[in-house]
Design an enzyme around this catalytic site. Structure first.
Site, PDB file in Angstrom:
ATOM      1  N   GLU A  89       0.697  -1.075  -0.061  1.00 46.45           N
ATOM      2  CA  GLU A  89      -0.053   0.064  -0.015  1.00 46.45           C
ATOM      3  C   GLU A  89       0.859   1.218  -0.162  1.00 46.45           C
ATOM      4  OE1 GLU A  89      -0.533  -2.900   1.621  1.00 46.45           O
ATOM      5  OE2 GLU A  89      -2.383  -3.194   0.893  1.00 46.45           O
TER       6      GLU A  89
ATOM      7  N   HIS B  25      -9.699  -6.215   8.082  1.00 45.56           N
ATOM      8  CA  HIS B  25     -10.532  -6.255   7.026  1.00 45.56           C
ATOM      9  C   HIS B  25     -11.844  -5.446   7.164  1.00 45.56           C
ATOM     10  CE1 HIS B  25      -7.872  -9.274   5.650  1.00 45.56           C
ATOM     11  NE2 HIS B  25      -8.280  -9.476   4.284  1.00 45.56           N
TER      12      HIS B  25
END
Lengths: 352, 109
Positions: free
Chosen positions: A77, A146
């Site tokens: 990321e 998540h």
């Protein structure tokens, strides 16, 4: 990684009118149109290209717009957001995706120290037109990382704008709006609302921020009008608050639901307008209580409506624990009864 | 409906191909996760491959006797669009249930 092949959504003619779409389809269509309208937009992230995204948001876009404009990245990321900075410097409008909100943490340095302040640091010579899509919040019983609720973290960073749609119509119009802004916008998509369908008026928005179809795209939105109490929510909590309002109506309590939508900047006038009428407010969010955005909302309401408030603004939120995974989610995310209890506490409050 | 293609995985020890012995499913058939779908033979062993997921079989690649390379398409499934991503489950829209009732004397002063 498995390969997914799906038929392309049909091209929408202008003035297509109102269609029933899921938020996935609405977001996919918005991205398709943004790519078609602005040749400088590029979309990338983990599985965004060939697979079409784990939530199908970028489905078919690589096949239609090419591998140069819609592509996969490594599982890094910091690289996804770092590359966005470079692309923005070079005149592109990147629309990166972090696959799940918890994966934004490795890119906090890029988001906070580069994207948010490059425009400031360069005295306006290097604006950062970056639209960061973040599938957000809980509700799908996913494992750790998540499901998170990062709005307060992002909203605290000067230079970032934060928005979260609660339904397919707003998702379509707010994403198209965000993806044409000159500044970085964190676009928080409520995962648990990806699949439910709703009416979307696809009539192209006017050039300004007020579209006859999309409505006003910049402030909060009254999702339901009421007289006795205002429920303030955003993202996935809006639909839950609408359910609570239905139940409260059975008990004779008429509740207004304000969908905040923009979490930075917050529409303080809309908060004041609503609570000036109802004189009671409960703010609901999934994030932990302490230093959550509910505190900011409560303060804005108190400042705008101190004279008329009948009770302190109540907060119904997640708990001060790491966002739980799987089955424990139901114990953490504000449920119908916890919101009703919050409402009852406000209704019972008496001064003096 | 979306189609998901499953490529031949590495069946162990870095083998690069496998030969189809017999298909245990056919196009149009609904299969469950872990249901045996095909018998394969490598230079090391013969084995049954379990299905990686539930879904309807759309296409199968390789007739008995044919060789498939690792990474080449083996079978294609059809799954509903609302099948969640890699992780998590699609939430069900259920009628709200309540235990708490509200009571208030709303003085409209």
């Amino acid at each position: 990684m498995s390969e997914t092949i799906t038929e392309m959504p049909p091209v929408i003619p202008a003035a297509a009118g109102i269609q029933q779409l899921s938020m996935q389809q609405a977001l996919n269509r918005a991205l398709d149109e943004v790519l078609a309208q602005n040749p400088k937009t590029v979309i990338f992230g983990e599985d965004c290209g060939r697979l079409g995204g784990v939530f199908r948001i970028t489905d078919g876009l690589q096949a239609k717009h090419g591998e140069d404009r819609v592509f996969d990245t490594p599982l890094a990321e910091s690289g996804i957001l770092g590359m966005s900075v470079g692309l923005a410097m070079a005149g592109f409008h990147p629309i990166p995706e972090v696959q799940f909100d918890g994966f934004a943490y490795p890119a906090i340095n890029q988001i906070v120290c580069q994207i948010a302040r490059m425009n400031y640091r360069s005295r306006g010579t290097l604006p950062m037109p970056i639209t960061l899509r973040v599938p957000s919040f809980g509700g799908i019983r996913a494992p750790e990382h998540h499901g998170e609720s990062l709005e307060a973290l992002f909203a605290h960073v000067p230079g970032l704008k934060v928005v979260s749609p609660s339904n397919p119509h707003d998702a379509y119009h707010l994403l198209k709006y965000a993806a044409t802004r000159p500044d970085p916008v964190i676009f928080m998509e409520p995962k648990s609302r990806y699949w439910q369908k709703g009416p979307v008026d696809l009539t192209p928005a006017a050039a300004d921020t007020t579209a006859p179809d999309g409505g006003n795209l910049t402030g909060a939105r009254v999702a339901r009008e009421g007289r006795h109490l205002t429920l303030v929510a955003w993202g996935a909590m809006v639909s839950r608050c609408l359910q609570v309002a239905e139940l409260a109506a059975e008990d004779g309590i008429d509740i207004e639901v304000l969908d905040l939508r923009w979490l930075k900047p917050i529409d303080a006038e809309a908060l004041a307008r609503s609570v000036a009428k109802t004189r009671r407010a409960v703010v609901v969010h999934e994030a932990p209580l302490t230093s959550g955005l509910g505190a900011e909302v409560a303060q804005l309401i108190t400042q705008g409506c101190f004279d008329t408030l009948k009770a302190p603004v109540e907060r119904v939120t997640g708990f001060d624990v790491p966002y739980p995974s799987g089955d424990l989610e139901d114990e953490y995310i504000p449920n119908i009864d916890r919101i009703l209890f919050g409402i009852q506490r406000v209704l019972e409050y008496r001064r003096g | 409906m979306a189609e998901i293609s499953f490529p031949l995985p590495d069946l162990g020890e870095g083998l690069i191909e496998a030969t189809v012995l017999d298909w245990l499913v056919e196009p149009g058939q609904q299969v469950e996760r872990n249901q045996p779908i095909v018998e394969l033979e490598t230079s090391k062993s013969a084995l049954e491959l379990p299905s990686p997921q539930a879904g309807k079989v759309v296409r199968i690649h390789g007739a008995p006797g044919e060789t498939i390379n690792v990474g080449a398409p083996l079978i294609v499934f059809e799954v509903p669009d609302d099948t969640a991503g890699i992780v998590g489950t699609v939430p069900k829209d259920e009628a709200p249930k309540r235990r708490v009732r509200l009571s208030a004397v709303l003085d409209e002063d």
